[in-house]
Design a protein around this motif. Structure first.
Motif, short mmCIF file in Angstrom:
data_model
loop_
_atom_site.label_atom_id
_atom_site.label_comp_id
_atom_site.label_asym_id
_atom_site.label_seq_id
_atom_site.Cartn_x
_atom_site.Cartn_y
_atom_site.Cartn_z
N ARG A 49 0.75 -1.15 0.17
CA ARG A 49 -0.08 -0.06 0.00
C ARG A 49 0.84 1.18 0.03
O ARG A 49 0.42 2.13 -0.80
N MET A 50 2.06 1.36 0.82
CA MET A 50 2.88 2.42 0.61
C MET A 50 3.42 2.71 -0.42
O MET A 50 3.94 3.71 -0.93
N LEU A 74 -8.43 4.27 5.76
CA LEU A 74 -9.32 5.26 5.85
C LEU A 74 -9.02 6.70 6.80
O LEU A 74 -9.60 7.79 6.76
N ASP A 75 -8.06 6.10 7.60
CA ASP A 75 -7.55 7.25 8.63
C ASP A 75 -6.21 8.00 7.96
O ASP A 75 -5.14 7.16 7.97
N ALA A 76 -6.13 9.11 7.71
CA ALA A 76 -5.08 9.74 7.11
C ALA A 76 -4.10 9.90 8.29
O ALA A 76 -2.89 9.81 7.83
N ASN A 77 -4.38 10.07 9.25
CA ASN A 77 -3.30 10.01 10.33
C ASN A 77 -2.62 8.66 10.21
O ASN A 77 -1.26 8.52 10.45
N TYR A 78 -3.16 7.51 10.30
CA TYR A 78 -2.76 6.32 10.41
C TYR A 78 -1.89 6.03 9.13
O TYR A 78 -0.76 5.49 9.14
N PHE A 79 -2.44 6.62 7.97
CA PHE A 79 -1.64 6.52 6.62
C PHE A 79 -0.58 7.11 6.75
O PHE A 79 0.84 6.52 6.47
N ILE A 80 -0.24 8.43 7.41
CA ILE A 80 0.97 9.14 7.35
C ILE A 80 1.82 8.39 8.25
O ILE A 80 3.04 8.29 7.81
N LYS A 81 1.47 7.67 9.41
CA LYS A 81 2.25 7.03 10.24
C LYS A 81 3.12 5.76 9.55
O LYS A 81 4.24 5.61 9.59
#
Length: 99
Positions: A49-50, A74-81
């Motif tokens: 995914r990354m 779905l969670d942008a903060n989790y995605f950024i992490k």
């Protein structure tokens, strides 16, 4: 399993869902995947995914939230992490480095 994951990174790619689709026990799938691929299924899914996210950042002007959604997170903060864990920088920093 790898083909299934590659087919749609936006899909529900949880261990239990994949195991259900393949009609196998989740514990068996987890252990077998880790033995064959030398990483957990979850880590593999996140890595792919990354990689997709990095491609979107490189080749589109999509917003971070939209890229996260397109990658199945779905969670942008989790995605950024997750992105920062893999690449050492945030998605915005990654995109800025390209220009």
């Amino acid at each position: 399993v790898i083909t299934l994951i590659s087919y749609d990174l936006k899909a529900d790619l949880s261990l239990n869902n994949i195991a259900d689709q393949l009609n196998v026990n989740a514990s068996y799938l987890s252990a077998r995947f880790k033995k064959e691929c030398e990483m957990s299924l979850t880590n593999y899914v996140n890595q792919k995914r990354m990689e997709l996210a990095a491609n979107f950042l490189s080749h589109t002007d999509k917003q971070i939230q939209e890229i996260a959604d397109d990658c199945g997170i779905l969670d942008a903060n989790y995605f950024i992490k997750l992105f920062k864990k893999q690449y050492g920088i945030t998605p915005s920093q990654y995109r800025d480095q390209l220009h």
